[in-house]
Design an enzyme around this catalytic site. Structure first.
Site, PDB file in Angstrom:
ATOM      1  N   GLY A  42       0.810  -1.218   0.000  1.00 30.81           N
ATOM      2  CA  GLY A  42       0.000   0.000   0.000  1.00 30.81           C
ATOM      3  C   GLY A  42       0.843   1.268   0.000  1.00 30.81           C
ATOM      4  O   GLY A  42       2.074   1.227  -0.074  1.00 30.81           O
ATOM      5  N   ILE A  44       1.426   3.366   2.411  1.00 31.33           N
ATOM      6  CA  ILE A  44       2.362   3.364   3.540  1.00 31.33           C
ATOM      7  C   ILE A  44       3.263   2.137   3.443  1.00 31.33           C
ATOM      8  O   ILE A  44       4.482   2.222   3.644  1.00 31.33           O
ATOM      9  CB  ILE A  44       1.605   3.318   4.893  1.00 31.33           C
ATOM     10  N   ASN A 125     -12.259  -0.975   7.889  1.00 31.16           N
ATOM     11  CA  ASN A 125     -10.985  -1.349   8.508  1.00 31.16           C
ATOM     12  C   ASN A 125     -11.130  -2.224   9.754  1.00 31.16           C
ATOM     13  O   ASN A 125     -10.240  -3.026  10.058  1.00 31.16           O
ATOM     14  CB  ASN A 125     -10.175  -0.090   8.830  1.00 31.16           C
ATOM     15  N   ASP A 181       2.059  11.848  14.956  1.00 33.70           N
ATOM     16  CA  ASP A 181       1.647  13.059  15.677  1.00 33.70           C
ATOM     17  C   ASP A 181       2.859  13.734  16.316  1.00 33.70           C
ATOM     18  O   ASP A 181       2.970  14.964  16.341  1.00 33.70           O
ATOM     19  CB  ASP A 181       0.603  12.702  16.751  1.00 33.70           C
ATOM     20  N   HIS A 208      -5.481   9.219  18.539  1.00 35.37           N
ATOM     21  CA  HIS A 208      -5.000   9.586  17.195  1.00 35.37           C
ATOM     22  C   HIS A 208      -6.166   9.966  16.283  1.00 35.37           C
ATOM     23  O   HIS A 208      -6.447   9.285  15.305  1.00 35.37           O
ATOM     24  CB  HIS A 208      -4.175   8.451  16.579  1.00 35.37           C
TER      25      HIS A 208
HETATM   26  N1  LIG Z   1      -1.599   5.729  12.488  1.00 33.64           N
HETATM   27  C1  LIG Z   1      -1.363   6.736  11.675  1.00 33.64           C
HETATM   28  O1  LIG Z   1      -0.771   7.733  12.077  1.00 33.64           O
HETATM   29  C2  LIG Z   1      -1.781   6.685  10.235  1.00 33.64           C
HETATM   30  C3  LIG Z   1      -2.614   5.715   9.785  1.00 33.64           C
HETATM   31  N2  LIG Z   1      -2.980   5.646   8.475  1.00 33.64           N
HETATM   32  C4  LIG Z   1      -3.884   4.566   8.080  1.00 33.64           C
HETATM   33  O2  LIG Z   1      -3.137   3.508   7.477  1.00 33.64           O
HETATM   34  C5  LIG Z   1      -4.014   2.734   6.621  1.00 33.64           C
HETATM   35  C6  LIG Z   1      -3.350   2.453   5.290  1.00 33.64           C
HETATM   36  O3  LIG Z   1      -3.161   3.641   4.570  1.00 33.64           O
HETATM   37  P1  LIG Z   1      -2.517   3.630   3.092  1.00 33.64           P
HETATM   38  O4  LIG Z   1      -1.304   2.784   3.072  1.00 33.64           O
HETATM   39  O5  LIG Z   1      -2.434   5.014   2.646  1.00 33.64           O
HETATM   40  O6  LIG Z   1      -3.667   2.863   2.270  1.00 33.64           O
HETATM   41  P2  LIG Z   1      -3.546   2.077   0.881  1.00 33.64           P
HETATM   42  O7  LIG Z   1      -4.920   1.830   0.395  1.00 33.64           O
HETATM   43  O8  LIG Z   1      -2.578   2.756  -0.007  1.00 33.64           O
HETATM   44  O9  LIG Z   1      -2.875   0.694   1.303  1.00 33.64           O
HETATM   45  C7  LIG Z   1      -3.535  -0.233   2.105  1.00 33.64           C
HETATM   46  C8  LIG Z   1      -3.048  -1.611   1.711  1.00 33.64           C
HETATM   47  O10 LIG Z   1      -3.699  -2.550   2.573  1.00 33.64           O
HETATM   48  C9  LIG Z   1      -3.963  -3.696   1.775  1.00 33.64           C
HETATM   49  N3  LIG Z   1      -4.977  -4.526   2.405  1.00 33.64           N
HETATM   50  C10 LIG Z   1      -6.320  -4.364   2.447  1.00 33.64           C
HETATM   51  N4  LIG Z   1      -6.886  -5.383   3.113  1.00 33.64           N
HETATM   52  C11 LIG Z   1      -5.876  -6.184   3.518  1.00 33.64           C
HETATM   53  C12 LIG Z   1      -5.827  -7.401   4.253  1.00 33.64           C
HETATM   54  N5  LIG Z   1      -6.923  -8.001   4.709  1.00 33.64           N
HETATM   55  N6  LIG Z   1      -4.614  -7.930   4.484  1.00 33.64           N
HETATM   56  C13 LIG Z   1      -3.486  -7.339   4.015  1.00 33.64           C
HETATM   57  N7  LIG Z   1      -3.477  -6.201   3.314  1.00 33.64           N
HETATM   58  C14 LIG Z   1      -4.659  -5.640   3.078  1.00 33.64           C
HETATM   59  C15 LIG Z   1      -4.359  -3.147   0.414  1.00 33.64           C
HETATM   60  O11 LIG Z   1      -4.245  -4.138  -0.596  1.00 33.64           O
HETATM   61  C16 LIG Z   1      -3.384  -2.006   0.262  1.00 33.64           C
HETATM   62  O12 LIG Z   1      -2.207  -2.406  -0.402  1.00 33.64           O
HETATM   63  C17 LIG Z   1      -5.298   3.544   6.528  1.00 33.64           C
HETATM   64  O13 LIG Z   1      -6.250   2.995   7.401  1.00 33.64           O
HETATM   65  C18 LIG Z   1      -4.892   4.919   7.010  1.00 33.64           C
HETATM   66  O14 LIG Z   1      -5.961   5.660   7.533  1.00 33.64           O
HETATM   67  C19 LIG Z   1      -2.495   6.537   7.565  1.00 33.64           C
HETATM   68  C20 LIG Z   1      -1.634   7.523   7.947  1.00 33.64           C
HETATM   69  C21 LIG Z   1      -1.236   7.711   9.332  1.00 33.64           C
HETATM   70  O1  LIG Z   2      -5.424  11.554   8.541  1.00 37.01           O
HETATM   71  C1  LIG Z   2      -5.506  10.384   8.152  1.00 37.01           C
HETATM   72  O2  LIG Z   2      -6.538   9.867   7.724  1.00 37.01           O
HETATM   73  C2  LIG Z   2      -4.291   9.541   8.242  1.00 37.01           C
HETATM   74  C3  LIG Z   2      -3.670   9.729   9.555  1.00 37.01           C
HETATM   75  O3  LIG Z   2      -4.038   9.110  10.536  1.00 37.01           O
HETATM   76  C4  LIG Z   2      -2.692  10.807   9.714  1.00 37.01           C
HETATM   77  O4  LIG Z   2      -2.160  11.319   8.709  1.00 37.01           O
HETATM   78  O5  LIG Z   2      -2.430  11.186  10.856  1.00 37.01           O
END
Ligand SMILES: NC(=O)C1=CN([C@@H]2O[C@H](COP(=O)(O)OP(=O)(O)OC[C@H]3O[C@@H](n4cnc5c(N)ncnc54)[C@H](O)[C@@H]3O)[C@@H](O)[C@H]2O)C=CC1
Ligand SMILES: O=C([O-])CC(=O)C(=O)O
Length: 344
Positions: A42, A44, A125, A181, A208
């Site tokens: 994905g 990230i 999710n 953060d 968060h």
């Molecule tokens: N904790 C934090 O600070 C942050 C959290 N996030 C969260 O991280 C998550 C991922 O974000 P991105 O990478 O941008 O999304 P993305 O859509 O680019 O990538 C997600 C990946 O997860 C995979 N996926 C979906 N279901 C799956 C499963 N059952 N098993 C394995 N892989 C699976 C998809 O195929 C995809 O490659 C989102 O929920 C986002 O909100 C994003 C930024 C910061």
């Molecule tokens: O804002 C979002 O959806 C992704 C996230 O958690 C962040 O960037 O802190």
């Protein structure tokens, strides 16, 4: 990435006798550690997999995704650093991806689009995280779990309930990754305080999402004499940092690169703790008695078993005390929503 990590990486990859260094490094100084990334292909997952491949503490890197894993794994595997990379591409291979993992990082799931809150991601999710945590309970119940998937305020309680049900729950081993953060608070503070960003420390507590993110700028170092207006603006910018990126990406997702950096910092801290490095402290959303809420982000000391100590909040300004009381109802309801989903 921190300077020490970069230095180690540089010595492993650029020295004319790097193969000798690598062998010595792996067998004498650093234990074998397997890291599994779930959602590795994905937005990230890809840069995070790259950064974990650059981490000399990792000996085995397992990359799992339900789509596009072979290409990402082949690509990352050509990098001449210590870890062996294996890609796992389907549900049937999830067990093998997890077996023997010391740290499991979960960035699997859908990201926000403009106009959405993190809680709007819950319906999709929550189920993804539940399934992955059931597999963790079965195949690597002792791994440290780094939960990135949103809404973190609910996905961490979901994971806890899944592990409780499986009889494997150890609160010392479950972490909501809130490092982004802290990364943002440090960057924004350095800009206003006119201090070198590499020297800045700012604890960020709570949760968060939106107002549940509470940066404690009164404890920021190096100290700076910032006005109340500036502190209010810095707090709001930190709380809205994710939305700032979501809007800038205009429908193409949320933070990926800064999140990969933050995820790599946190996983590196977990590995250092496991390896017995003293005084490894990061903020994380963990099971907690710091407030009356069952989960709360605060500074955590990491050790050989994961959480060694959940540190208290320290002295708060009146503005921060107010922010703390304001965030509690929202954080409580997100935690309860996660628990309710997992036990139904
Ligand atoms: N904790 C934090 O600070 C942050 C959290 N996030 C969260 O991280 C998550 C991922 O974000 P991105 O990478 O941008 O999304 P993305 O859509 O680019 O990538 C997600 C990946 O997860 C995979 N996926 C979906 N279901 C799956 C499963 N059952 N098993 C394995 N892989 C699976 C998809 O195929 C995809 O490659 C989102 O929920 C986002 O909100 C994003 C930024 C910061
Ligand atoms: O804002 C979002 O959806 C992704 C996230 O958690 C962040 O960037 O802190």
């Amino acid at each position: 990435m921190r300077a020490s990590m970069l230095r180690s990486i540089k010595s492993l990859t650029t020295s004319p006798s790097s193969h000798i260094l690598r062998r010595g490094y792996a067998s004498e100084a650093v234990p074998e550690r397997k890291v599994t990334v779930l959602g590795a292909a994905g937005g990230i997952g890809q840069p995070l997999s790259l950064l974990m491949k650059l981490n000399p503490l990792v000996s085995n890197l397992a990359l799992y995704d339900i789509a596009n894993t072979p290409g990402v794994a082949a690509d990352v595997s050509h990098i001449n650093t210590r870890s062996e990379v294996v890609g796992y591409a389907s549900d049937a291979e999830l067990g093998k991806a997890l077996e023997g993992a010391d740290v499991v990082i979960i960035p699997a799931g859908v990201p926000r689009k403009p106009g959405m809150t993190r809680d709007d991601l819950f319906n999709i999710n929550a189920g993804i995280v539940k399934g992955l945590c059931e597999a963790i309970a079965k195949h690597c119940p002792n791994a440290l779990v780094n939960m990135i998937s949103n809404p973190v305020n609910s996905t961490v309680p979901i994971a806890a309930e899944v592990f409780k049900k499986a009889g494997t729950y150890d609160p010392k081993r479950l972490f909501g990754v809130t490092t982004l953060d802290v990364v943002r608070a440090k960057t924004f503070y350095a800009g206003k305080a006119m201090v070198p960003v590499a020297e800045v420390n700012v604890p960020v507590v709570g949760g968060h999402a939106g107002i549940t993110i509470l940066p404690l700028f009164s404890q920021a170092t190096p100290k700076a004499n910032l006005s109340d207006e500036v502190i209010t603006a810095l707090t709001k910018r930190t709380q809205d940092g994710g939305t700032e990126v979501v809007e800038a990406k205009a429908g193409k997702g949320s933070a990926t690169l800064s999140m990969a950096y933050a995820g790599a910092i946190f996983a590196d801290a977990c590995l250092k703790g496991l390896n017995g490095v003293p005084d490894v402290i990061e903020c994380s959303f963990v099971q907690s008695t710091v407030t009356e809420l069952p989960f709360f982000a605060s500074r955590v000391r990491l050790g050989k078993n994961g959480v060694e100590e959940v540190l208290g909040l320290g002295p708060l300004s009146d503005f921060e005390k107010e922010g703390l009381e304001k965030l509690k109802p929202e954080l409580k309801s997100s935690i309860e929503k996660g628990i309710k989903f997992a036990i139904q």
